[in-house]
Write a protein that holds these residues in place. Structure first.
Motif, PDB file in Angstrom:
ATOM      1  N   ILE B 129     -51.541  25.749 -30.228  1.00 36.64           N
ATOM      2  CA  ILE B 129     -50.869  26.920 -30.810  1.00 36.64           C
ATOM      3  C   ILE B 129     -51.735  28.170 -30.648  1.00 36.64           C
ATOM      4  N   ASN B 163     -42.825  17.182 -29.854  1.00 36.99           N
ATOM      5  CA  ASN B 163     -42.482  15.769 -29.985  1.00 36.99           C
ATOM      6  C   ASN B 163     -41.582  15.567 -31.197  1.00 36.99           C
ATOM      7  N   ALA B 166     -42.529  12.164 -33.621  1.00 37.33           N
ATOM      8  CA  ALA B 166     -43.731  11.857 -34.390  1.00 37.33           C
ATOM      9  C   ALA B 166     -43.453  12.146 -35.865  1.00 37.33           C
ATOM     10  N   ASP B 167     -44.439  11.888 -36.687  1.00 35.20           N
ATOM     11  CA  ASP B 167     -44.308  12.132 -38.127  1.00 35.20           C
ATOM     12  C   ASP B 167     -45.205  13.299 -38.549  1.00 35.20           C
ATOM     13  N   PRO B 168     -45.025  13.912 -39.696  1.00 30.73           N
ATOM     14  CA  PRO B 168     -43.872  13.743 -40.578  1.00 30.73           C
ATOM     15  C   PRO B 168     -42.621  14.375 -39.961  1.00 30.73           C
ATOM     16  N   ASP B 170     -39.785  15.732 -40.871  1.00 34.08           N
ATOM     17  CA  ASP B 170     -39.225  17.032 -41.260  1.00 34.08           C
ATOM     18  C   ASP B 170     -40.068  18.198 -40.766  1.00 34.08           C
ATOM     19  N   PHE B 171     -41.320  17.905 -40.457  1.00 37.70           N
ATOM     20  CA  PHE B 171     -42.208  19.000 -40.057  1.00 37.70           C
ATOM     21  C   PHE B 171     -42.178  19.255 -38.556  1.00 37.70           C
ATOM     22  N   ARG B 172     -41.603  18.338 -37.783  1.00 39.38           N
ATOM     23  CA  ARG B 172     -41.681  18.487 -36.319  1.00 39.38           C
ATOM     24  C   ARG B 172     -41.004  19.768 -35.839  1.00 39.38           C
ATOM     25  N   VAL B 174     -40.509  22.435 -37.655  1.00 35.54           N
ATOM     26  CA  VAL B 174     -41.299  23.562 -38.178  1.00 35.54           C
ATOM     27  C   VAL B 174     -42.469  23.839 -37.239  1.00 35.54           C
ATOM     28  N   ARG B 175     -43.093  22.762 -36.771  1.00 32.79           N
ATOM     29  CA  ARG B 175     -44.242  22.944 -35.890  1.00 32.79           C
ATOM     30  C   ARG B 175     -43.798  23.535 -34.550  1.00 32.79           C
ATOM     31  N   LYS B 178     -43.605  27.068 -35.053  1.00 33.25           N
ATOM     32  CA  LYS B 178     -44.921  27.719 -35.026  1.00 33.25           C
ATOM     33  C   LYS B 178     -45.328  28.020 -33.586  1.00 33.25           C
ATOM     34  N   ALA B 181     -43.351  30.945 -32.473  1.00 30.02           N
ATOM     35  CA  ALA B 181     -43.884  32.168 -33.097  1.00 30.02           C
ATOM     36  C   ALA B 181     -45.198  32.590 -32.439  1.00 30.02           C
ATOM     37  N   GLY B 238     -46.107   7.973 -30.915  1.00 28.83           N
ATOM     38  CA  GLY B 238     -45.171   9.086 -31.015  1.00 28.83           C
ATOM     39  C   GLY B 238     -43.983   8.955 -30.078  1.00 28.83           C
TER      40      GLY B 238
END
Lengths: 223, 308
Positions: B129, B163, B166-168, B170-172, B174-175, B178, B181, B238
């Motif tokens: 990132i 990906n 992969a886990d978590p 719900d965050f994939r 969001v990432r 990022k 952004a 993953g």
């Protein structure tokens, strides 16, 4: 505290194979707490070395001493008498200790008897774990109080990577929890998940070892 | 238009894009690389060149990208933050731009413990990132990480990986947000086999408006055999390979498994392309470049459109 683990006996025997008189020096600091370099371990190592050398027909004379702390010049001084006629010293303090010994005795052969592994803490009896890499600029409060620099295999500040599966890191054959899962869970519990949405930018590594040898001077404490 | 690469033009024009992949060899044999890449001519809008993938030493992605340019293929140069600090990374971005490379995919890279030099140090001065942000800042603001002015901005079409499996979970998304952004203009996903899970991922991406901000290319890797499918399921972290995929390959004789794998891949391509927010596919035929034309022909994705 500083965590260490014993070197294999064979490695230490090889280090000192040419010597007849050796001092084994421990430390009453961290390495006593993690059961690797205290008074008890000094006695055990000395005994093991004596037995092994005797068995090979090359007897070894060993003196034992455990410093109050091996990372303090004044606590090294008591070694003066012991090292006068010694060929070598094996220190089982963290790697700071033998370097203090080296600084005081320019003509003494000094060997490390343990491997210094990390800055960490105990988890249960006989289990220690790394928690800090001493980067010199603590930022764990951005990550729910957990350190991704130490505990993420890729030191991600914007994790987790695609190798996080069911809370486990892809590195370590299933033995290491994904710190980013733990960070996520903790921030979720605290209601601070929005902290993870913001892009974390560059870390200044100059406070870490990358900036050169670190020396801390506290003027108000200096005499 | 930021870099004016063929890939960027195709995506901007609204065509479904196709990217392929070609891994450099574990030696200096450029002929071998040219031979593998030759199968991809006319197949995709651009070809990804991996950067020491799975942490195995191969010839560098910069050199391989230059070879593709000479062959008339457009490279997507991959860069990982595992092996270089911000000095090396920025230097390579500038060098790549100077050689005419216009697409850059920013990755963190696989951990070296999976590769052929597990004793090596890793760098990770930046993560993927931060690298995205670095390239975007060099291009748009003419500034390096340090603030130093860039003499000649690197015109790059910037990409990232995501990906969805992969886990978590719900965050994939969001990432991925990022990454967008930070500078990602296109995203290539990990290989997709679990369509339900991917559909869910894309729904979240649409809801968050991410598909408006970046082009998402669905990652497809054809399965050559039951053995490969099992390996991917068990050993590639993953990755989510549903049992139904494996059962389907197992349902045909061994000598027909490859053909069945390709049939499955074509179906996956169509299924992905029908999803809202999918801008194209990224076909990773691992050490199977020679079958790429057949896959894309069956999927009716060749010939590729020409856009100026």
């Amino acid at each position: 505290m500083v965590i260490g683990e014993s070197k294999p006996l064979a490695e230490i025997l090889e280090m000192i194979k040419d010597f007849k008189k050796v001092v084994v020096a421990g430390c009453k600091g961290c390495v006593t707490v993690c059961n690797v370099g205290g008074e008890k371990e000094v006695a055990i190592l000395a005994t093991e070395l004596r037995i092994a050398r005797k068995a090979s027909g090359n007897e070894l004379e060993i003196k034992e001493y455990t410093c109050e702390r091996q990372c303090d010049p004044e606590y090294i001084e008591p070694l003066d008498d012991l090292v006068t006629d010694a060929d070598a010293l094996v220190s089982i303090a963290c790697s700071v200790g033998p370097q203090y010994v080296v600084a005081r005795y320019p003509y003494l052969n000094v060997y490390p008897g343990i491997n210094t592994t990390c800055i960490g803490g105990s988890q249960e009896h006989g289990v220690w774990k790394e928690f800090c890499q001493a980067c010199g600029n603590c930022i764990i409060h951005h990550f729910g109080g957990l350190c991704p620099i130490t505990r993420c295999a890729k030191q991600l500040l914007n994790g987790p990577c695609g190798g996080s599966s069911e809370g486990i890191c892809e590195v370590g054959k299933g033995s290491i929890p994904c710190i980013w899962q733990l960070i996520y869970d903790r921030l979720k519990n605290l209601g601070h998940l929005h902290n993870l949405v913001e892009v974390k930018l560059y870390k200044d590594w100059s406070t870490s070892r990358d900036g050169g040898l670190r020396t801390m001077i506290r003027e108000e404490l200096k005499k | 238009m930021t870099a004016g690469s063929n890939l960027e033009k195709i995506l901007k024009s609204g065509h479904k894009a196709v990217t392929c992949e070609c891994g450099p060899p574990r030696g200096a044999d450029a002929e071998h690389f040219r031979h593998k890449a030759s199968f991809l001519k006319g197949c995709g809008d651009a070809v990804n060149v991996t950067d020491n993938q799975t942490a195995v030493v191969r010839f560098c992605s910069l050199a391989a990208s230059k070879i593709l340019l000479e062959m008339g293929l457009e490279p997507v140069m991959q860069m990982v933050t595992r092996d270089m600090n911000r000095i090396g990374l920025q230097s390579n971005v500038l060098g790549a731009a100077a050689l005419g490379i216009k697409n850059l995919l920013c990755l963190t890279g696989d951990h070296q413990s999976f590769g052929d030099h597990p004793q090596s140090k890793n760098v990770h001065d930046l993560d993927s990132i931060m690298l995205l942000h670095t390239v975007k800042t060099m291009r748009d603001e003419g500034k390096m990480v340090s603030g130093t002015e860039v003499q000649g901005r690197p015109q790059m079409f910037i990409g990232a990986a995501a990906n969805p499996f992969a886990d978590p979970q719900d965050f994939r998304v969001v990432r991925m947000g990022k990454k967008i952004a930070a500078g990602a203009q296109f995203i290539q996903t990990q290989c997709i086999y679990n369509m339900e899970r991917f559909r869910h991922f894309m729904e979240m991406a649409n809801d968050m408006g991410l598909t408006e901000k970046a082009y998402i290319l669905a990652g497809i890797t054809p399965l050559k055999s039951v053995g490969m499918a099992n390996y991917m399921k068990k050993f590639v972290p993953g990755l989510d390979v549903p049992d139904s995929c494996i059962a389907r390959l197992r349902g045909v004789p061994k000598d027909k498994q490859a053909a069945e794998g390709i049939k499955l891949a074509v179906e996956q391509i169509h299924e992905c392309l029908e999803m809202k927010g999918i801008a194209g596919i990224h076909l990773m035929a691992i050490e199977w470049e020679e079958r790429v034309p057949e896959i894309l022909e069956t999927a009716k994705l060749v010939p590729r459109p020409k856009v100026d």
